[in-house]
Scaffold this motif. Structure first.
Motif, PDB file in Angstrom:
ATOM      1  N   ALA A   1       0.832  -1.198   0.000  1.00  0.00           N
ATOM      2  CA  ALA A   1       0.000   0.000   0.000  1.00  0.00           C
ATOM      3  C   ALA A   1       0.869   1.250   0.000  1.00  0.00           C
ATOM      4  O   ALA A   1       2.000   1.246   0.498  1.00  0.00           O
ATOM      5  CB  ALA A   1      -0.922   0.005   1.222  1.00  0.00           C
ATOM      6  N   VAL A   2       0.312   2.319  -0.551  1.00  0.00           N
ATOM      7  CA  VAL A   2       1.020   3.594  -0.565  1.00  0.00           C
ATOM      8  C   VAL A   2       0.000   4.713  -0.694  1.00  0.00           C
ATOM      9  O   VAL A   2      -1.087   4.511  -1.253  1.00  0.00           O
ATOM     10  CB  VAL A   2       2.038   3.642  -1.725  1.00  0.00           C
ATOM     11  N   ASP A   3       0.364   5.874  -0.196  1.00  0.00           N
ATOM     12  CA  ASP A   3      -0.482   7.060  -0.328  1.00  0.00           C
ATOM     13  C   ASP A   3      -0.052   7.776  -1.602  1.00  0.00           C
ATOM     14  O   ASP A   3       0.905   8.550  -1.603  1.00  0.00           O
ATOM     15  CB  ASP A   3      -0.316   7.959   0.895  1.00  0.00           C
ATOM     16  N   SER A   4      -0.731   7.500  -2.698  1.00  0.00           N
ATOM     17  CA  SER A   4      -0.380   8.121  -3.965  1.00  0.00           C
ATOM     18  C   SER A   4      -1.582   8.097  -4.899  1.00  0.00           C
ATOM     19  O   SER A   4      -2.305   7.101  -4.967  1.00  0.00           O
ATOM     20  CB  SER A   4       0.789   7.393  -4.624  1.00  0.00           C
ATOM     21  N   ALA A   5      -1.731   9.190  -5.629  1.00  0.00           N
ATOM     22  CA  ALA A   5      -2.812   9.267  -6.614  1.00  0.00           C
ATOM     23  C   ALA A   5      -2.371   8.711  -7.963  1.00  0.00           C
ATOM     24  O   ALA A   5      -3.192   8.611  -8.875  1.00  0.00           O
ATOM     25  CB  ALA A   5      -3.264  10.708  -6.765  1.00  0.00           C
ATOM     26  N   TYR A   6      -1.086   8.348  -8.089  1.00  0.00           N
ATOM     27  CA  TYR A   6      -0.548   7.892  -9.374  1.00  0.00           C
ATOM     28  C   TYR A   6      -0.492   6.379  -9.442  1.00  0.00           C
ATOM     29  O   TYR A   6       0.491   5.796  -9.911  1.00  0.00           O
ATOM     30  CB  TYR A   6       0.828   8.499  -9.598  1.00  0.00           C
ATOM     31  N   CYS A   7      -1.538   5.756  -8.990  1.00  0.00           N
ATOM     32  CA  CYS A   7      -1.576   4.299  -8.903  1.00  0.00           C
ATOM     33  C   CYS A   7      -1.317   3.646 -10.253  1.00  0.00           C
ATOM     34  O   CYS A   7      -0.777   2.553 -10.319  1.00  0.00           O
ATOM     35  CB  CYS A   7      -2.938   3.868  -8.351  1.00  0.00           C
ATOM     36  N   TYR A   8      -1.708   4.339 -11.329  1.00  0.00           N
ATOM     37  CA  TYR A   8      -1.622   3.733 -12.654  1.00  0.00           C
ATOM     38  C   TYR A   8      -0.197   3.534 -13.133  1.00  0.00           C
ATOM     39  O   TYR A   8       0.055   2.769 -14.061  1.00  0.00           O
ATOM     40  CB  TYR A   8      -2.416   4.566 -13.668  1.00  0.00           C
TER      41      TYR A   8
END
Length: 125
Positions: free
Chosen positions: A98-105
């Motif tokens: 898991a990570v806090d990021s909006a760039y999952c893609y």
């Protein structure tokens, strides 16, 4: 801190199915990208699937497209990996991350901050 706990691994014959679960605990509110990775024996870790928790978008490695499905149950802070039509080459230790990021893609394994201990999947021919 975020803790991740995987379960659901096991031994199955080729063509069979397994469902892996990853339960997140701790400060999970910002963990908006979660993924499944695997490390086959003697090989490097590779990405399997990712999900953008906020919007539900999913991303898959070519090797598992059409066979694996990543999903989430936000109410249970749980991410699943449904694995169908398993092949011997799917044999690996599977990890949730898991990570806090909006760039999952576009995220790679090195971008993920929190990792579980892993669950073993063995597929026999």
């Amino acid at each position: 801190q975020v803790q991740l706990m995987e379960s659901g691994g096991g031994s199955v014959q080729a063509g069979g199915s397994l469902r892996l679960s990853c339960v997140a605990s701790g400060y999970t509110a910002s963990m908006n990208c979660m993924g499944w990775f695997r490390q086959p024996p003697g090989k490097e870790r590779e990405g399997v699937a990712r999900i953008y928790v906020g919007g539900g978008s999913t991303y898959y490695a070519d090797s598992v497209k059409g066979r694996f499905t990543i999903s989430q149950d936000s109410s249970e802070n749980t991410v699943y990996l449904q694995m169908n039509s398993l092949k011997p080459e799917d044999t690996a230790m599977y990890y949730c991350a898991a990570v806090d990021s909006a760039y999952c893609y576009i995220l790679q394994g090195t971008d993920f901050v929190y990792w579980g201990q892993g669950t073993q999947v063995t597929v026999s021919s």
